[in-house]
Design a protein around this motif. Structure first.
Motif, mmCIF file in Angstrom:
data_model
loop_
_atom_site.group_PDB
_atom_site.id
_atom_site.type_symbol
_atom_site.label_atom_id
_atom_site.label_comp_id
_atom_site.label_asym_id
_atom_site.label_seq_id
_atom_site.Cartn_x
_atom_site.Cartn_y
_atom_site.Cartn_z
ATOM 1 N N PHE A 1 39.867 25.909 39.839
ATOM 2 C CA PHE A 1 40.476 27.124 40.360
ATOM 3 C C PHE A 1 41.641 26.758 41.269
ATOM 4 O O PHE A 1 41.615 25.731 41.950
ATOM 5 C CB PHE A 1 39.447 27.934 41.148
ATOM 6 N N GLN B 1 38.494 38.433 36.747
ATOM 7 C CA GLN B 1 39.813 38.619 36.132
ATOM 8 C C GLN B 1 39.781 38.200 34.667
ATOM 9 O O GLN B 1 40.303 38.904 33.800
ATOM 10 C CB GLN B 1 40.862 37.800 36.892
ATOM 11 N N SER B 2 39.163 37.063 34.382
ATOM 12 C CA SER B 2 39.077 36.594 33.002
ATOM 13 C C SER B 2 38.231 37.533 32.157
ATOM 14 O O SER B 2 38.594 37.889 31.026
ATOM 15 C CB SER B 2 38.490 35.186 32.954
ATOM 16 N N LYS C 1 41.794 30.444 45.621
ATOM 17 C CA LYS C 1 41.338 31.465 44.682
ATOM 18 C C LYS C 1 39.822 31.613 44.765
ATOM 19 O O LYS C 1 39.085 30.631 44.684
ATOM 20 C CB LYS C 1 41.742 31.085 43.257
ATOM 21 N N THR D 1 43.100 27.836 33.714
ATOM 22 C CA THR D 1 43.550 28.981 34.488
ATOM 23 C C THR D 1 42.863 30.221 33.944
ATOM 24 O O THR D 1 42.146 30.154 32.944
ATOM 25 C CB THR D 1 45.090 29.119 34.432
ATOM 26 N N GLU D 2 43.049 31.354 34.595
ATOM 27 C CA GLU D 2 42.389 32.581 34.164
ATOM 28 C C GLU D 2 42.847 32.976 32.757
ATOM 29 O O GLU D 2 44.010 32.797 32.403
ATOM 30 C CB GLU D 2 42.672 33.722 35.151
ATOM 31 N N PRO E 1 36.440 32.042 43.306
ATOM 32 C CA PRO E 1 35.922 31.844 41.953
ATOM 33 C C PRO E 1 35.342 33.117 41.332
ATOM 34 O O PRO E 1 35.478 33.330 40.124
ATOM 35 C CB PRO E 1 34.845 30.775 42.141
ATOM 36 N N GLN F 1 36.260 36.242 41.945
ATOM 37 C CA GLN F 1 37.384 37.082 41.538
ATOM 38 C C GLN F 1 38.052 36.531 40.283
ATOM 39 O O GLN F 1 38.511 37.277 39.425
ATOM 40 C CB GLN F 1 38.391 37.193 42.681
ATOM 41 N N SER F 2 38.100 35.214 40.197
ATOM 42 C CA SER F 2 38.710 34.568 39.037
ATOM 43 C C SER F 2 37.932 34.889 37.765
ATOM 44 O O SER F 2 38.522 35.260 36.747
ATOM 45 C CB SER F 2 38.776 33.059 39.252
ATOM 46 N N THR G 1 46.520 34.174 31.353
ATOM 47 C CA THR G 1 47.637 33.720 32.176
ATOM 48 C C THR G 1 48.135 32.344 31.759
ATOM 49 O O THR G 1 49.093 31.838 32.331
ATOM 50 C CB THR G 1 47.243 33.672 33.675
ATOM 51 N N GLN H 1 35.763 28.331 33.142
ATOM 52 C CA GLN H 1 36.920 27.821 33.871
ATOM 53 C C GLN H 1 36.419 26.709 34.774
ATOM 54 O O GLN H 1 35.539 26.919 35.594
ATOM 55 C CB GLN H 1 37.595 28.932 34.688
ATOM 56 N N ASP I 1 46.558 25.862 31.674
ATOM 57 C CA ASP I 1 47.647 26.075 32.614
ATOM 58 C C ASP I 1 48.991 25.741 31.960
ATOM 59 O O ASP I 1 49.122 24.725 31.275
ATOM 60 C CB ASP I 1 47.441 25.201 33.854
#
Length: 319
Positions: free
Chosen positions: A296, A308-309, A300, A265-266, A302, A304-305, A269, A293, A257
């Protein structure tokens, strides 16, 4: 790091409902071959330094510790969601001979993976007691389970502070790893070591990580580079790859982060220069990557997170 330490010290006990929020979860974690791949780790170190579309990295994995609050409650459902998010490989954690993989024995877990077109090339197993007493019985039980599941690697994920508080302690770890790796080799497996940041503590003119790299047999012991923790220790993964070419057969890919480095973080990002790291992939010897990760953002999802990654790794870093 306390959450990870506490978890591993109580291995086999299921986690109790902690919300996925940065305020509650601090970041703390954590030649491998692609199943059926024609590309070996030797191939990966041979020519250029960029990732090629033909490498084993095309199958992206996830360390299931990422979903530790969801997985024990619904193993089958969560494994299905992991597959739907686009992952092909899962790295296990928390196995015990008594509880297996979240209540499933090795064969049942393998069948669950197969039903979702997944493999598991690596698993994190608790080696603390073995490092203390040298009793190889537990290592043999890990090997038995790992062979059924289809692992290529048994990975040492974490060691308690009392096992790694001096240079001599790290030499003991290296010696024990070499012996465990001989057992793995006899069964067609290999042993790997996963780092945090504490391995980079100085002991005179060396570090714990230097000792492990120097005193383990490269033919037997490989390394899973946790890129986040290397960065947290103030080191650059690319420099380690150049110094120890071909030894980092697996990576943990998780981002830092930008405002709170202790949080994940993803991928893509955060503040870690992943394009620069992936440009050195072949030098490292990596043939398997696991997204991870450990916390979260509030609200968020998890799943979807992790998607995304995964998409960033697949479509940007490996494009």
């Amino acid at each position: 790091m306390n959450n990870r330490r506490s978890f591993l010290q109580k291995l086999g006990l299921l986690s109790a409902g902690v919300a996925f929020a940065p305020a509650l979860l601090t970041s703390c974690d954590s030649a491998n071959q692609k199943t059926g791949s024609a590309t070996s780790s030797a191939d990966l170190t041979a020519n250029n330094t960029a990732v090629s579309p033909g490498s084993g990295l095309r199958d992206i994995g996830i360390q299931l510790y990422t979903l530790r609050e969801l997985l024990p409650k619904d193993v089958k459902g969560v494994i299905g969601q992991v597959a739907q998010a686009g992952y092909q490989d899962v790295e296990t954690y928390g196995y015990t001979p008594e509880n297996g993989y979240w209540g499933l024995d090795a064969q049942a877990f393998k069948e669950l993976l197969k039903a979702n077109n997944l493999v598991s090339t690596s698993g994190h197993y608790e080696f603390g007691q073995y490092m203390k007493d040298g009793n190889q019985d537990i290592v043999k039980r890990y090997i038995d389970a790992g062979k059924v599941v289809g692992h290529q690697y048994l990975t040492v994920p974490y060691l308690a502070e009392d096992l790694r508080n001096s240079a001599d302690a790290y030499k003991n770890i290296a010696e024990k790893m070499n012996k465990a790796a001989e057992l793995c080799k006899a069964s067609g497996l290999k042993l790997a070591y996963h780092n945090h940041d504490f391995e980079f503590k100085q002991y005179g003119n060396t570090t714990g990580y230097d000792i492990l790299l120097q005193e383990t047999d490269p033919a037997l012991v490989s390394f899973e580079a946790d890129l986040y923790w290397i960065e947290r220790a103030g080191r650059k993964p690319q420099e380690l790859f150049q110094q120890h070419k071909g030894r980092f057969v697996m990576w943990h890919v998780k981002d830092m982060d930008k405002t709170t480095p202790s949080l994940n973080t993803e991928i893509g990002t955060g503040s870690i220069d992943y394009p620069g790291i992936f440009a050195q992939a072949k030098v490292s010897g990596v043939d398997r990557i696991f997204v991870e990760q450990e916390n979260f953002a509030a609200g968020k999802d998890p799943i979807q997170s992790i998607k995304q990654s995964r998409d960033y790794v697949k479509n940007t870093l490996l494009a």
